[in-house]
Design an enzyme around this catalytic site. Sequence first.
Site, mmCIF file in Angstrom:
data_model
loop_
_atom_site.group_PDB
_atom_site.id
_atom_site.type_symbol
_atom_site.label_atom_id
_atom_site.label_comp_id
_atom_site.label_asym_id
_atom_site.label_seq_id
_atom_site.Cartn_x
_atom_site.Cartn_y
_atom_site.Cartn_z
ATOM 1 N N ARG A 1 0.856 -1.179 0.000
ATOM 2 C CA ARG A 1 0.000 0.000 0.000
ATOM 3 C C ARG A 1 0.894 1.231 0.000
ATOM 4 O O ARG A 1 1.722 1.393 0.889
ATOM 5 C CB ARG A 1 -0.899 -0.002 1.238
ATOM 6 C CG ARG A 1 -1.700 1.288 1.422
ATOM 7 C CD ARG A 1 -2.591 1.197 2.660
ATOM 8 N NE ARG A 1 -3.380 2.405 2.831
ATOM 9 C CZ ARG A 1 -3.154 3.334 3.761
ATOM 10 N NH1 ARG A 1 -2.178 3.188 4.637
ATOM 11 N NH2 ARG A 1 -3.919 4.420 3.838
ATOM 12 N N HIS B 1 -2.833 11.314 0.690
ATOM 13 C CA HIS B 1 -2.403 10.929 2.038
ATOM 14 C C HIS B 1 -1.858 12.196 2.716
ATOM 15 O O HIS B 1 -0.657 12.338 2.912
ATOM 16 C CB HIS B 1 -1.344 9.820 1.942
ATOM 17 C CG HIS B 1 -1.133 9.052 3.220
ATOM 18 N ND1 HIS B 1 -1.464 7.723 3.360
ATOM 19 C CD2 HIS B 1 -0.633 9.428 4.416
ATOM 20 C CE1 HIS B 1 -1.165 7.307 4.590
ATOM 21 N NE2 HIS B 1 -0.659 8.326 5.253
ATOM 22 N N GLU C 1 -7.517 8.973 6.035
ATOM 23 C CA GLU C 1 -7.809 9.628 7.318
ATOM 24 C C GLU C 1 -8.373 11.052 7.220
ATOM 25 O O GLU C 1 -7.863 11.979 7.866
ATOM 26 C CB GLU C 1 -6.556 9.641 8.216
ATOM 27 C CG GLU C 1 -6.115 8.261 8.644
ATOM 28 C CD GLU C 1 -4.971 8.273 9.663
ATOM 29 O OE1 GLU C 1 -4.584 9.358 10.126
ATOM 30 O OE2 GLU C 1 -4.471 7.179 10.003
ATOM 31 N N ASN D 1 -7.581 2.367 9.676
ATOM 32 C CA ASN D 1 -6.306 2.388 10.385
ATOM 33 C C ASN D 1 -6.637 2.290 11.867
ATOM 34 O O ASN D 1 -7.566 2.950 12.339
ATOM 35 C CB ASN D 1 -5.551 3.682 10.100
ATOM 36 C CG ASN D 1 -5.326 3.902 8.614
ATOM 37 O OD1 ASN D 1 -5.515 2.988 7.807
ATOM 38 N ND2 ASN D 1 -4.924 5.108 8.232
ATOM 39 N N TYR E 1 -4.857 2.071 15.866
ATOM 40 C CA TYR E 1 -3.754 2.014 16.823
ATOM 41 C C TYR E 1 -4.249 2.163 18.269
ATOM 42 O O TYR E 1 -3.971 1.346 19.111
ATOM 43 C CB TYR E 1 -2.737 3.136 16.569
ATOM 44 C CG TYR E 1 -2.133 3.146 15.183
ATOM 45 C CD1 TYR E 1 -1.005 2.398 14.896
ATOM 46 C CD2 TYR E 1 -2.693 3.916 14.166
ATOM 47 C CE1 TYR E 1 -0.433 2.404 13.634
ATOM 48 C CE2 TYR E 1 -2.128 3.924 12.896
ATOM 49 C CZ TYR E 1 -1.009 3.176 12.630
ATOM 50 O OH TYR E 1 -0.457 3.183 11.384
ATOM 51 N N GLU F 1 -3.868 0.132 8.100
ATOM 52 C CA GLU F 1 -2.711 0.434 8.941
ATOM 53 C C GLU F 1 -2.923 -0.155 10.312
ATOM 54 O O GLU F 1 -3.998 -0.012 10.901
ATOM 55 C CB GLU F 1 -2.505 1.957 9.112
ATOM 56 C CG GLU F 1 -2.053 2.665 7.873
ATOM 57 C CD GLU F 1 -1.764 4.151 8.114
ATOM 58 O OE1 GLU F 1 -1.534 4.544 9.281
ATOM 59 O OE2 GLU F 1 -1.771 4.906 7.132
#
Length: 511
Positions: free
Chosen positions: A91, A135, A181, A322, A324, A388
Amino acid sequence: MLNIFGFIGILLLLLHGGCAHTYTRDDFPNQFVFGSGTSAYQVEGAANEDGRKPSIWDTFAHGDGDIASDHYHKYKEDVQLMANIGLEAYRFSISWSRLIPDGKGPINPKGLQFYNNLINELIRHGIQPHVTLHHFDLPQTLEDEYGGWVSRRIVKDFTAYADVCFREFGDRVKHWTTINEPNILAWFGYDFGVLPPQRCSRSPIANCSRGNSTTEPYLATHHMLLAHASAARLYRKTYQNLQHGFIGFNLLTFGLVPKTNSSEDIRATRRVQDFLVGWFMDPFTFGDYPDIMKKNAGSRLPFFTKKESNMVKGSIDFLGINFYYTLYIKNSPSSLKMEERDYNADMAIEFERNDTPTHQIPITTWRLQRILDSLKNNYGNIPIYIHENGQKTSCNSSLDDWSRVKYLHAYIGSMHDALRKGSNVRGYFVWSFLDGLELVGNGYEECFGLYYIDFQDPSLRRKPKLSAEWYSSFLNKRTMNPKFHMEIEKNTHALSHSLLQYNAMEGSFES
Ligand SMILES: *[C@@H]1O[C@H](CO)[C@@H](O)[C@H](O)[C@H]1NC(C)=O
Ligand SMILES: *[C@@H]1O[C@H](CO)[C@@H](O)[C@H](O)[C@H]1NC(C)=O
Ligand SMILES: *[C@@H]1O[C@H](CO)[C@@H](O)[C@H](O)[C@H]1NC(C)=O
Ligand SMILES: *[C@@H]1O[C@H](CO)[C@@H](O)[C@H](O)[C@H]1NC(C)=O
């Protein structure tokens, strides 16, 4: 009579079976794709070479990304490393201002050549390219000319840029993500003003030279949704039948946990879900923004015409997420009494992030499961890619990145659980392939790469970390080196312990 020892034996077996995380690539469907990712500004470098012009990140980072990981010059070597570890997909993002330096108008032939070379090199090694168009790195020219995403003019320019990409690369690229995002871009770029384009008017953490925190987060997002939908319509009308690819979108997701189990905090947590995810997924699924956003933002939230609503609705073939961190959410109704409210105040919350003292990202696989469940239950079980997910370490730390091995082992194992539970997850990408400039972290102080780069060494030589070795043994279906087993066993116990804790502490929050 019950043989108590036999019973304990069975119990141990069950426990072991339940959390024996010794899996291999063969335990996943063939079509499920395992990859790793980067983004243009974070790794390419060559910022002022071969006709590229600056993006808003070049301006913000004052040239920190001028060389970065030098992927622009080392792409062949990098693709060879990907092939060596057995990566199935890569990616990456296209730098808009490398391909079309002014954001609109003429194509830069050297930029075109670079992406053709990279894509060809990937295909030659049997690695699928998954491409993101935006991005965070908007061409500076468009920011200067009309304010970038706050102007409706961006819709036309973004669609024209997407057209070039589909036309030039779409014979080989089957997975397109328009925007990465956008929820974070709107919140931190247009409300708090701490990320480019650093626009804000009432931020607690930044002073901006321009912007309007009460309106622009909503306006920029509205234009991102329209730009996406316009590009998706073009792709479906002109390219999809010939190229047989898919077009999707990306969001940063968080584990969202009420700070207490009061009904106020539980409601506040659902509200944050609507503001961060529903903001995009409601328009994609139902053609309109969530009711709570209309209520709290009022006329500052733009509205879709009937035609726009129809264009946005159903405009994604997949969603990339994504993941985290976890945010602990506390209700904060007083912010709704403010007369001039920004996006953050409209959410009416306070939040804390779950950092650990060691600055590692805690392993919370069950929270990713929750996000997948909620996407399945609320938005029609559309195909999902984990775009991600990864662990950070300090950039100069040792190559023995056990914390990353454990992290990846836990999350990839949890993909297996997600599939078994009926989630429509289609792939998993480790963030990131190479150490690079971290955009939302601390520059070159936090690194996520499977490959280590010493940024002090002018040759920028790549060295595999232990995590690259682990990922490789998984992808190549080799029996795992015993050294991994032992460490991972320890990890498994920690994990099942936290799962029990989770059941006790978070069980009350069901969406
Ligand atoms: C913003 O500017 C004001 C006035 O100069 C100053 O008091 C404040 O500390 C600044 N805030 C930030 C976050 O830089
Ligand atoms: C932000 O925009 C709104 C609506 O146009 C306006 O009423 C307000 O004064 C603006 N705020 C700033 C700080 O410019
Ligand atoms: C959560 O709810 C339980 C009862 O279900 C109660 O005993 C406890 O005090 C509550 N905790 C908090 C932090 O509100
Ligand atoms: C690594 O970097 C940190 C922060 O830049 C520094 O404090 C530390 O001393 C460095 N450690 C080594 C081993 O170079």
